[in-house]
Write a protein that holds these residues in place. Structure first.
Motif, mmCIF file in Angstrom:
data_model
loop_
_atom_site.group_PDB
_atom_site.id
_atom_site.type_symbol
_atom_site.label_atom_id
_atom_site.label_comp_id
_atom_site.label_asym_id
_atom_site.label_seq_id
_atom_site.Cartn_x
_atom_site.Cartn_y
_atom_site.Cartn_z
ATOM 1 N N GLU A 246 0.850 -1.195 0.000
ATOM 2 C CA GLU A 246 0.000 0.000 0.000
ATOM 3 C C GLU A 246 0.884 1.244 0.000
ATOM 4 O O GLU A 246 1.937 1.265 0.663
ATOM 5 C CB GLU A 246 -0.914 0.000 1.231
ATOM 6 N N VAL A 247 0.494 2.280 -0.755
ATOM 7 C CA VAL A 247 1.262 3.519 -0.824
ATOM 8 C C VAL A 247 0.299 4.698 -0.819
ATOM 9 O O VAL A 247 -0.816 4.614 -1.342
ATOM 10 C CB VAL A 247 2.154 3.542 -2.096
ATOM 11 N N SER A 248 0.711 5.794 -0.186
ATOM 12 C CA SER A 248 -0.085 7.017 -0.234
ATOM 13 C C SER A 248 0.001 7.611 -1.635
ATOM 14 O O SER A 248 0.917 7.321 -2.407
ATOM 15 C CB SER A 248 0.424 8.021 0.802
ATOM 16 N N ARG A 249 -0.962 8.432 -1.986
ATOM 17 C CA ARG A 249 -1.028 8.968 -3.348
ATOM 18 C C ARG A 249 0.231 9.731 -3.728
ATOM 19 O O ARG A 249 0.681 9.679 -4.879
ATOM 20 C CB ARG A 249 -2.250 9.885 -3.496
ATOM 21 N N ASP A 250 0.832 10.438 -2.761
ATOM 22 C CA ASP A 250 2.028 11.211 -3.089
ATOM 23 C C ASP A 250 3.304 10.373 -3.023
ATOM 24 O O ASP A 250 4.401 10.881 -3.300
ATOM 25 C CB ASP A 250 2.157 12.435 -2.180
ATOM 26 N N GLY A 251 3.184 9.124 -2.645
ATOM 27 C CA GLY A 251 4.326 8.224 -2.634
ATOM 28 C C GLY A 251 5.245 8.356 -1.442
ATOM 29 O O GLY A 251 6.268 7.667 -1.376
ATOM 30 N N THR A 252 4.887 9.188 -0.463
ATOM 31 C CA THR A 252 5.790 9.418 0.662
ATOM 32 C C THR A 252 5.654 8.382 1.762
ATOM 33 O O THR A 252 6.544 8.248 2.604
ATOM 34 C CB THR A 252 5.552 10.807 1.263
ATOM 35 N N TRP B 81 -7.724 3.113 -9.791
ATOM 36 C CA TRP B 81 -7.797 4.409 -10.479
ATOM 37 C C TRP B 81 -6.762 5.361 -9.893
ATOM 38 O O TRP B 81 -6.677 5.525 -8.683
ATOM 39 C CB TRP B 81 -9.189 5.006 -10.341
ATOM 40 N N LEU B 82 -5.980 5.997 -10.779
ATOM 41 C CA LEU B 82 -5.024 7.017 -10.348
ATOM 42 C C LEU B 82 -5.705 8.372 -10.236
ATOM 43 O O LEU B 82 -5.340 9.192 -9.400
ATOM 44 C CB LEU B 82 -3.846 7.106 -11.321
ATOM 45 N N ASP B 83 -6.656 8.630 -11.122
ATOM 46 C CA ASP B 83 -7.481 9.837 -11.094
ATOM 47 C C ASP B 83 -8.731 9.535 -11.913
ATOM 48 O O ASP B 83 -9.034 8.367 -12.187
ATOM 49 C CB ASP B 83 -6.718 11.062 -11.615
ATOM 50 N N GLU B 84 -9.453 10.590 -12.333
ATOM 51 C CA GLU B 84 -10.738 10.375 -12.993
ATOM 52 C C GLU B 84 -10.625 9.683 -14.347
ATOM 53 O O GLU B 84 -11.598 9.131 -14.851
ATOM 54 C CB GLU B 84 -11.464 11.720 -13.186
ATOM 55 N N ARG B 85 -9.438 9.662 -14.960
ATOM 56 C CA ARG B 85 -9.317 9.108 -16.307
ATOM 57 C C ARG B 85 -8.235 8.045 -16.440
ATOM 58 O O ARG B 85 -8.231 7.309 -17.416
ATOM 59 C CB ARG B 85 -9.032 10.247 -17.312
ATOM 60 N N ARG B 86 -7.326 7.957 -15.507
ATOM 61 C CA ARG B 86 -6.227 6.986 -15.620
ATOM 62 C C ARG B 86 -6.472 5.796 -14.698
ATOM 63 O O ARG B 86 -6.716 5.971 -13.497
ATOM 64 C CB ARG B 86 -4.883 7.638 -15.279
ATOM 65 N N LEU B 87 -6.388 4.627 -15.287
ATOM 66 C CA LEU B 87 -6.661 3.381 -14.582
ATOM 67 C C LEU B 87 -5.404 2.515 -14.590
ATOM 68 O O LEU B 87 -4.929 2.105 -15.645
ATOM 69 C CB LEU B 87 -7.819 2.632 -15.252
ATOM 70 N N GLY B 88 -4.858 2.257 -13.399
ATOM 71 C CA GLY B 88 -3.691 1.395 -13.286
ATOM 72 C C GLY B 88 -4.100 -0.066 -13.164
ATOM 73 O O GLY B 88 -5.144 -0.387 -12.594
ATOM 74 N N ALA C 66 0.058 8.684 -7.427
ATOM 75 C CA ALA C 66 -0.650 9.561 -8.354
ATOM 76 C C ALA C 66 0.155 9.832 -9.618
ATOM 77 O O ALA C 66 -0.417 10.075 -10.688
ATOM 78 C CB ALA C 66 -1.000 10.875 -7.660
ATOM 79 N N ASP C 67 1.488 9.798 -9.513
ATOM 80 C CA ASP C 67 2.310 10.071 -10.693
ATOM 81 C C ASP C 67 2.699 8.809 -11.460
ATOM 82 O O ASP C 67 3.556 8.849 -12.344
ATOM 83 C CB ASP C 67 3.564 10.869 -10.314
ATOM 84 N N GLY C 68 2.078 7.671 -11.126
ATOM 85 C CA GLY C 68 2.246 6.484 -11.942
ATOM 86 C C GLY C 68 3.329 5.520 -11.522
ATOM 87 O O GLY C 68 3.588 4.537 -12.224
ATOM 88 N N ARG C 69 3.974 5.752 -10.387
ATOM 89 C CA ARG C 69 4.921 4.751 -9.885
ATOM 90 C C ARG C 69 4.156 3.584 -9.260
ATOM 91 O O ARG C 69 3.013 3.734 -8.849
ATOM 92 C CB ARG C 69 5.855 5.383 -8.852
ATOM 93 N N VAL C 70 4.820 2.459 -9.192
ATOM 94 C CA VAL C 70 4.195 1.250 -8.660
ATOM 95 C C VAL C 70 4.970 0.784 -7.439
ATOM 96 O O VAL C 70 6.202 0.710 -7.469
ATOM 97 C CB VAL C 70 4.175 0.121 -9.712
#
Length: 661
Positions: free
Chosen positions: A36-42, A308-315, A359-363
């Motif tokens: 599990e990761v927070s959206r900002d990756g911190t 979902w990363l945001d309203e349009r991007r689906l990981g 949120a920036d697409g890292r996994v």
């Protein structure tokens, strides 16, 4: 065969092997899952499996990943399924601090001191929790204590998995589905601390996720029995009113429901499946307003995780042959960008690839291989950062004795390519060969630590090669490949195994006079079935098998699945329920069989192993039956695991010794 092996040198040797593997990690994670990761990756969290001693099942705990694994919470019992709030200000997780096996929701806030705070309890046990996109609510998937566990979880019910009978004379009573067998959805409101049920009566919710801040998607059926999952449909539930409407029904299975944060889209995976929660399928996105459905091309990747990363991007993460793949789909344009594709396994101690996106697409995922102990990593596809690892003296020991593993491919009789992982000991071949058959049948071996089975490195350490095949019907090769086993279990896939053995013999890797079989669940069926179809096998160990599809039809909690996958009516003489039952072809068997079952198994009840055992003895074939009273679908608790491994190694040593004598 003795019932109690604890005073034998063989048991002592296996116990020492397991001690050297696990004891150095006592008190800290030896395996990882649920990254599990927070959206900002911190901030990163992961569930760790922990032994304090080799007794019972491991407990679980939540750990941070910032270069090393440190516990988040010091509370008693087990904790799992960490989820960060959308703004990262709080961490929700599940823990069973009041009653073992009954998980409830706990919250840990950044600005609070002390231990995590429990929320009001809900009736039953919480299986999963998801924050709403606006962070105001947490969706809880709650199972009654009489609900079925899936085969992948060990079968049985939640109660029988955690409690002993009140008195040894009390009968077991079954009257069909009871009130505590249902699964429902509850809502926790962060501001008020209140909880309330939001799913309607009569709707059994197997899996759920948010669809915007004011809607919920659920895979649901009108019956709580395990068999009903296979026909469950996708529903949209309004949390405010509790009303539900059906969105999608499929001829196969649905899973991984995930709605976009604005509630415009619903994403779903669709696949032919043999076990609940073991799903690798095709990705679809549904426009909730119009019902329009869009298939997303994932370049041959069977999808196993959606976010979902945001309203349009689906990981998504998934499996392509034996590669773990992560990608991001731009939903409006249906374009897909791959983040990575690797031969190492990703996801952790579960069946298929798993991970989570920033949120920036890292996994953030758990990377492993047969040679690499599990490590928690963050990656953008080109640069990896290790956030924690389970490596230590115990894993060093196992690596020193477990030989090597590599992917192999051969051709079946009809020319179809079949993949597998081959584990080999030191020294030149030909080696005695054990074919390890996976369950399912729709599952797949990947390049994982120990190949997910403790007997694999143990056998290799004692001089055996182990082939771990992915025959037709396995996951990761698309739905047409998986569908080939439906209506033909024990048919063409039989030849896939035999072709792999022949190929290894031709390569000088396998000794054709010393070939054995082992497998659990569907692997138990195939281990029983193959010895009726070919007499080359020197020994077999069917674990949690189906050996009589007729009696399975009236004793299993997933009998409907079995009949559907056979495309057979057990009442019709000569159907596949009869012609594909090993017990009815026992006269062909010459292979000594060690039949293993768990007394609490509801998927493949212990009578299945008993029937085959009696059929073999009646035909003069050497057979032993071992039934573990506290186990379900597979053997998972210590010291039963030690006992099973001792018997497995002893059976193969007796009938196909590694030194050839």
């Amino acid at each position: 065969m003795k019932a109690d092996l604890r005073d034998t040198t063989e048991f002592a040797a296996v116990a020492e092997h397991l001690r050297r593997l696990h004891e150095p990690a006592f008190g800290r994670p030896h395996a990882l899952r649920e990254p599990e990761v927070s959206r900002d990756g911190t901030r990163v969290a992961v569930t760790g499996l922990v032994f304090d001693r080799l007794a019972g099942h491991p407990r679980t705990g939540i750990y941070t990943g910032d270069g090393e694994l440190r516990p988040v919470s010091a509370g008693t019992g087990s904790a799992r399924s960490a989820r960060f709030a959308p703004d990262g200000s709080a961490l929700a997780f599940l823990a069973d601090r009041a009653t073992p096996g009954e998980f409830q929701l706990f919250l840990l806030r950044d600005n609070d001191f002390g231990e995590a705070v429990g929320t009001p309890t809900v009736p039953g046990t919480v299986e999963y929790a998801h924050w709403s996109p606006d962070g105001r609510h947490i969706l809880l998937g709650v199972a009654g204590l009489g609900a079925d566990l899936s085969g992948g979880q060990g079968s049985g019910t939640i109660t029988t998995a955690t409690d002993a009978p009140a008195a040894d004379w009390l009968p077991e009573v079954d009257t069909g589905a009871t009130e505590d067998a249902w699964r429902g959805l509850w809502l926790y409101t962060v501001e008020t601390g209140a909880v309330r049920r939001i799913s309607p009566d009569g709707l059994n919710c197997w899996e759920a996720g948010w669809a915007g801040p004011a809607g919920v998607l659920a895979i649901a059926s009108d019956d709580p029995s395990e068999d009903s999952w296979y026909g469950a449909a996708l529903h949209h539930i309004d949390p405010a009113t509790g009303t539900s409407r059906e969105l999608l029904r499929s001829e196969v299975q649905l899973g991984l429901p995930a709605g976009s944060p604005d509630g415009r889209y619903a994403a779903i995976a669709e696949a032919v499946c043999s076990d609940r929660w073991i799903l690798a399928g095709e990705l679809s996105v549904i426009e909730l307003e119009t019902g329009a459905r869009h298939r997303i091309d994932t370049a041959g990747t069977d999808v196993t995780r959606l976010q979902w990363l945001d309203e349009r991007r689906l990981g998504f993460l998934g499996l392509r042959r034996m590669d773990s793949v992560a990608g991001i789909a731009e939903v409006p344009t249906e374009t897909v960008t791959e983040v990575f594709a690797t031969g190492d396994a990703c996801g952790g101690s579960w069946f298929y690839p798993d991970g989570t996106f920033t949120a920036d697409g890292r996994v953030v995922t758990i990377r492993e291989s047969y040679a690499l102990p599990q490590e928690l990593i963050s990656t953008d596809g080109s640069t990896d950062t290790v956030l924690g690892s389970v490596a230590g003296p115990g894993t060093d020991y196992l690596s020193s004795v477990a030989g090597t593993a590599r992917p192999v491919t051969w051709r079946a009789a009809d020319g179809l390519e079949i993949d597998g992982m081959l584990c080999t000991p030191r020294g030149e071949g030909p080696h005695p060969l054990v074919v390890n058959v996976h369950g399912g049948p729709i599952w797949a071996f990947r390049n994982t630590w120990s190949l997910n089975y403790p007997w694999v490195p143990l056998l290799v350490a004692h001089g055996y090669a182990v082939l771990n095949p992915n025959p037709r019907g396995s996951g990761g090769r698309g739905q047409k490949f998986a569908e080939q086993v439906v209506g033909d279990m024990g048919g063409a896939d039989t030849g896939d195994f035999l072709a792999g053995i022949d190929w290894l013999a031709e390569q000088g890797i396998a000794d054709p006079e010393r070939v054995g079989l082992i497998g659990g669940s569907y692997g138990g069926f195939m281990s029983s079935w193959l010895v009726t179809q070919d007499q080359r096998f020197a020994a077999a160990v069917p674990i949690a098998p189906v050996t009589d599809w007729y009696s399975q039809s009236f004793t299993s909690n997933i009998n409907g699945w079995g009949n559907a996958f056979l495309r057979a009516d057990p009442e019709q003489p000569g159907s596949s329920a009869h012609t594909r039952s090993p017990v009815l072809q026992a006269s062909k068997v010459r292979t000594p069989c060690l039949n293993v079952a768990g007394a609490r198994d509801r998927c493949t009840p212990p009578g299945q192993a008993l029937e085959f055992h009696h059929a073999l003895l009646d035909r003069g074939v050497e057979s032993a039956l071992v039934v573990y009273p506290g186990e379900g679908h597979g053997v998972r608790a210590y010291p039963a695991v030690t006992d099973l491994l001792t018997r497995i190694l002893g059976w193969f040593t007796e009938h196909m010794p590694p030194n050839g004598h």
